[in-house]
Design an enzyme around this catalytic site. Structure first.
Site, short mmCIF file in Angstrom:
data_model
loop_
_atom_site.label_atom_id
_atom_site.label_comp_id
_atom_site.label_asym_id
_atom_site.label_seq_id
_atom_site.Cartn_x
_atom_site.Cartn_y
_atom_site.Cartn_z
N ASP A 13 25.74 34.85 28.53
CA ASP A 13 26.54 33.63 28.51
C ASP A 13 26.58 32.97 27.13
OD1 ASP A 13 26.90 34.03 31.23
OD2 ASP A 13 25.15 32.81 31.75
N GLY A 15 28.93 33.32 24.99
CA GLY A 15 30.30 33.04 24.59
C GLY A 15 31.02 34.31 24.14
N LYS A 16 30.56 35.45 24.65
CA LYS A 16 31.11 36.75 24.23
C LYS A 16 32.60 36.85 24.55
CE LYS A 16 28.05 38.71 26.92
NZ LYS A 16 27.23 37.55 27.29
N GLY A 40 30.25 37.18 33.66
CA GLY A 40 31.33 36.20 33.79
C GLY A 40 31.70 35.78 32.38
N HIS A 41 32.84 36.23 31.91
CA HIS A 41 33.25 35.96 30.53
C HIS A 41 34.42 34.98 30.54
CE1 HIS A 41 31.34 39.97 28.98
NE2 HIS A 41 30.49 39.18 29.59
N ARG A 143 20.95 60.16 40.63
CA ARG A 143 21.96 61.23 40.75
C ARG A 143 22.56 61.33 42.15
NH1 ARG A 143 17.90 65.38 37.98
NH2 ARG A 143 16.65 64.35 39.55
N GLN A 222 26.11 40.68 29.50
CA GLN A 222 24.72 40.20 29.53
C GLN A 222 24.23 39.94 28.10
OE1 GLN A 222 25.34 43.17 31.92
NE2 GLN A 222 26.12 41.40 32.98
N THR A 298 29.51 33.04 37.02
CA THR A 298 29.61 33.98 38.14
C THR A 298 29.04 33.37 39.41
OG1 THR A 298 29.52 35.85 36.66
CG2 THR A 298 28.89 36.28 38.93
N VAL A 412 33.29 25.71 17.99
CA VAL A 412 33.06 24.28 18.23
C VAL A 412 33.75 23.72 19.47
CG1 VAL A 412 32.49 23.74 15.83
CG2 VAL A 412 34.88 23.69 16.55
N SER A 413 34.31 24.58 20.31
CA SER A 413 34.79 24.16 21.63
C SER A 413 35.15 25.44 22.38
CB SER A 413 35.99 23.21 21.54
OG SER A 413 37.20 23.88 21.79
P1 GDP Z 1 29.88 35.02 28.08
O1 GDP Z 1 29.32 35.52 29.37
O2 GDP Z 1 29.02 35.39 26.92
O3 GDP Z 1 31.31 35.42 27.85
O4 GDP Z 1 29.84 33.44 28.18
P2 GDP Z 1 30.27 32.52 29.44
O5 GDP Z 1 31.75 32.49 29.50
O6 GDP Z 1 29.54 32.93 30.66
O7 GDP Z 1 29.65 31.14 29.03
C1 GDP Z 1 30.02 30.48 27.85
C2 GDP Z 1 30.57 29.10 28.23
O8 GDP Z 1 30.66 28.31 27.07
C3 GDP Z 1 31.97 29.16 28.80
O9 GDP Z 1 32.14 28.10 29.71
C4 GDP Z 1 32.84 28.95 27.58
O10 GDP Z 1 34.13 28.40 27.88
C5 GDP Z 1 32.02 27.97 26.81
N1 GDP Z 1 32.15 28.02 25.34
C6 GDP Z 1 32.34 29.11 24.54
N2 GDP Z 1 32.31 28.74 23.24
C7 GDP Z 1 32.10 27.41 23.23
C8 GDP Z 1 31.94 26.43 22.18
O11 GDP Z 1 31.94 26.74 21.00
N3 GDP Z 1 31.73 25.14 22.57
C9 GDP Z 1 31.66 24.77 23.89
N4 GDP Z 1 31.44 23.49 24.17
N5 GDP Z 1 31.82 25.65 24.89
C10 GDP Z 1 32.00 26.95 24.55
P1 IMO Z 2 27.31 37.68 31.03
O1 IMO Z 2 28.01 38.97 30.68
C1 IMO Z 2 23.69 35.62 32.28
C2 IMO Z 2 20.95 37.81 34.91
C3 IMO Z 2 20.79 37.31 36.32
C4 IMO Z 2 19.37 37.74 36.60
C5 IMO Z 2 19.27 39.07 35.88
C6 IMO Z 2 19.51 40.28 36.78
O2 IMO Z 2 28.21 36.68 31.67
O3 IMO Z 2 26.56 37.15 29.85
P2 IMO Z 2 21.65 41.33 37.96
O4 IMO Z 2 22.67 40.71 38.86
O5 IMO Z 2 22.21 41.94 36.73
O6 IMO Z 2 20.73 42.27 38.70
O7 IMO Z 2 20.72 40.08 37.52
O8 IMO Z 2 20.25 39.04 34.87
N1 IMO Z 2 22.35 38.09 34.49
C7 IMO Z 2 23.05 37.32 33.67
N2 IMO Z 2 22.75 36.14 33.09
N3 IMO Z 2 24.86 36.22 32.00
C8 IMO Z 2 25.17 37.40 32.55
O9 IMO Z 2 26.27 38.11 32.20
C9 IMO Z 2 24.27 37.99 33.46
N4 IMO Z 2 24.27 39.13 34.19
C10 IMO Z 2 23.09 39.17 34.81
O10 IMO Z 2 20.96 35.91 36.39
O11 IMO Z 2 18.48 36.86 35.98
MG MG Z 3 28.79 34.77 31.27
#
Ligand code: GDP
Ligand code: IMO
Ligand code: MG
Length: 422
Positions: A13, A15-16, A40-41, A143, A222, A298, A412-413
């Site tokens: 999470d 911000g990928k 969840g991206h 397997r 992840q 997610t 920054v957002s």
């Molecule tokens: P990911 O799994 O690495 O793609 O990240 P997530 O989408 O799960 O979580 C990142 C959260 O931060 C999302 O709600 C984005 O919209 C938000 N986000 C990403 N970049 C920024 C930023 O620079 N500032 C703020 N405030 N939110 C951001």
């Molecule tokens: P993104 O791609 C944050 C965490 C789960 C749990 C552990 C194992 O959005 O960054 P799993 O369901 O894979 O067996 O869970 O990994 N986890 C994540 N945490 N971002 C994710 O993906 C995650 N995918 C799994 O919360 O601790």
């Molecule tokens: Mg995520």
């Protein structure tokens, strides 16, 4: 002809998704190499927020191929739902989305096993997203997994039944049934839908692109601290989340990899169980959670929040061979008078170390912090790095000195446009 790899350096999470979407126009293809619907991206542009789970984050750019690689575990029901949502939003993915025939299929019984095994763990729960990730990767390594390509075979249903019987035998000692009957019709209709998509030998597709001099961005899911080998085991996910995973998860040779983008927040979060040395269980942690809207994309679970952890980041940078850092969510710290960064850990034996100890020892370490002044201004409207406040610039210089890698992007957002290049 190079492949650049983008990975999360923390516990996910970071911000990928946002950065993949921003960088995608400079590539010919975006490819996911591991993970599945646990990801969840989030992408935000034109005032709309999109959350992708299995679809690569380049999908909003019609001229870019989006590839779901062999290293991914794919839930057909979730995938169909995502694609239908994209269609409803006017995105045509029919021509530029490819799925590896070697990706593993998540069955309803994998989700059931995930739930059963988490329930059985009692207070040592992983905190899984319960999407069936662990059981599906277990079958792959054992397997006995079903691959996407198997849905094209005449005996797919027989193979499915064999897999479910195997899963029922795993569940039996727990005195639990799989209870999947209500999900099976939907699963088979989603499989039918999957048959209509472009299923391919994506390792050939990708290598042909590289031969033609095209550019590929590998999108990690992840984060490095959730890696099956190097993360905080056993509180990890079940795939290789580090840059090396892009080679096995896509079928590309190491020599093709050029840049490695390491994504990190300006602080740190974790969702699920496991050690988190810099976690803030006080009102400061709550302030970060509220300012950063730190609730899972997610599962909606509140994310655990804390200060940036430099020993963990140094470790992740080393494992991934990061060539540039992207610092996300700097704006979340706008309201803080002081910002802290953990530079070292003090171990149980009293030693101060800049390195990440073994996961088993992490609960016993004490973070050693350096305190820096906050910038106390609104970053969210900035459009250029020349506008960055001096205290933020000092924070960036400090991080670059500690981590020995340049910070090339400051975000920054959530919006696409709030991406400042240095
Ligand atoms: P990911 O799994 O690495 O793609 O990240 P997530 O989408 O799960 O979580 C990142 C959260 O931060 C999302 O709600 C984005 O919209 C938000 N986000 C990403 N970049 C920024 C930023 O620079 N500032 C703020 N405030 N939110 C951001
Ligand atoms: P993104 O791609 C944050 C965490 C789960 C749990 C552990 C194992 O959005 O960054 P799993 O369901 O894979 O067996 O869970 O990994 N986890 C994540 N945490 N971002 C994710 O993906 C995650 N995918 C799994 O919360 O601790
Ligand atoms: Mg995520």
């Amino acid at each position: 002809m190079p492949v650049d790899v983008l990975v999360g350096l923390q516990w996910g999470d970071e911000g990928k998704g946002k950065i993949v979407d921003v960088l995608a126009p400079t590539y010919d293809a975006v490819a996911r190499f591991q993970g599945g619907p646990n990801a969840g991206h989030t992408l935000t542009f034109d005032g709309v927020k999109h959350v992708l789970h299995q679809v690569p984050s380049g999908i909003f750019h019609p001229h870019i191929l989006n590839i779901v690689g062999n290293g991914v575990v794919l839930d057909p029901v979730v995938f169909r739902g995502e694609l239908q949502k994209l269609t409803a939003r006017g995105v045509d993915w029919s021509h530029n989305l490819y799925i590896s025939k070697k990706a593993q299929l998540i069955l309803p019984s994998h989700r059931a096993l995930d739930r059963i095994s988490e329930e059985a763990r009692g207070n040592t729960k992983i905190g899984s997203t319960l999407k069936g990730i662990g059981p599906t990767y277990s079958d792959k390594i054992g397997r006995v997994g079903l691959r996407v390509g198997h849905i094209l075979l005449p005996d797919f249903e027989a193979r499915y039944k064999e897999a479910v019987a195997h899963h029922a035998s795993i569940a039996a000692p727990y005195k639990k049934g799989l209870e999947i009957e209500e999900f099976e019709a939907d699963f088979f209709s989603a499989v039918e839908f999957l048959r209509t998509l472009q299923l391919a030998d994506t390792e050939y597709l990708l290598n042909d692109l590289l031969t033609q001099g095209k550019r590929v961005l590998a999108e990690g899911a992840q984060g490095s601290l959730l890696d099956i080998d190097f993360g905080t085991y056993p509180y990890v996910t079940s795939s290789s989340t580090i840059a090396a995973g892009a080679c096995t998860g896509l079928g590309i040779a190491p020599r093709h990899i050029d840049k490695v983008f390491g994504i990190t927040k300006a602080y740190c979060t974790r969702v699920g169980s496991g050690p988190f040395p810099t976690e803030l269980l006080d009102e400061v942690g709550e302030q970060i959670r509220q300012a950063g809207r730190e609730f899972g994309s997610t599962t909606g679970r509140p994310r655990r929040c804390g200060w940036i952890d430099l020993p963990a980041l140094r470790y992740a940078i080393m494992l991934n061979g990061v060539t540039e850092l992207h610092l996300m969510k700097a704006d979340v710290l706008d309201g803080f008078a002081e910002i802290r960064a953990c530079t070292h850990y003090r171990t149980a034996t009293g030693e101060s170390t800049p390195r990440l100890p073994d996961p088993g020892e992490l609960d016993a370490v004490t973070p050693e912090y350096l305190t820096l002044p906050g910038w106390h201004s609104d970053l969210t409207q900035l459009t250029d790095t020349t506008q960055l406040p001096s205290n933020l610039l000092s924070y960036l210089t400090f991080l670059e000195h500690e981590l020995q890698v340049p910070i090339r992007i400051v975000s920054v957002s959530p919006d696409r446009v709030s991406t400042l290049y240095r």
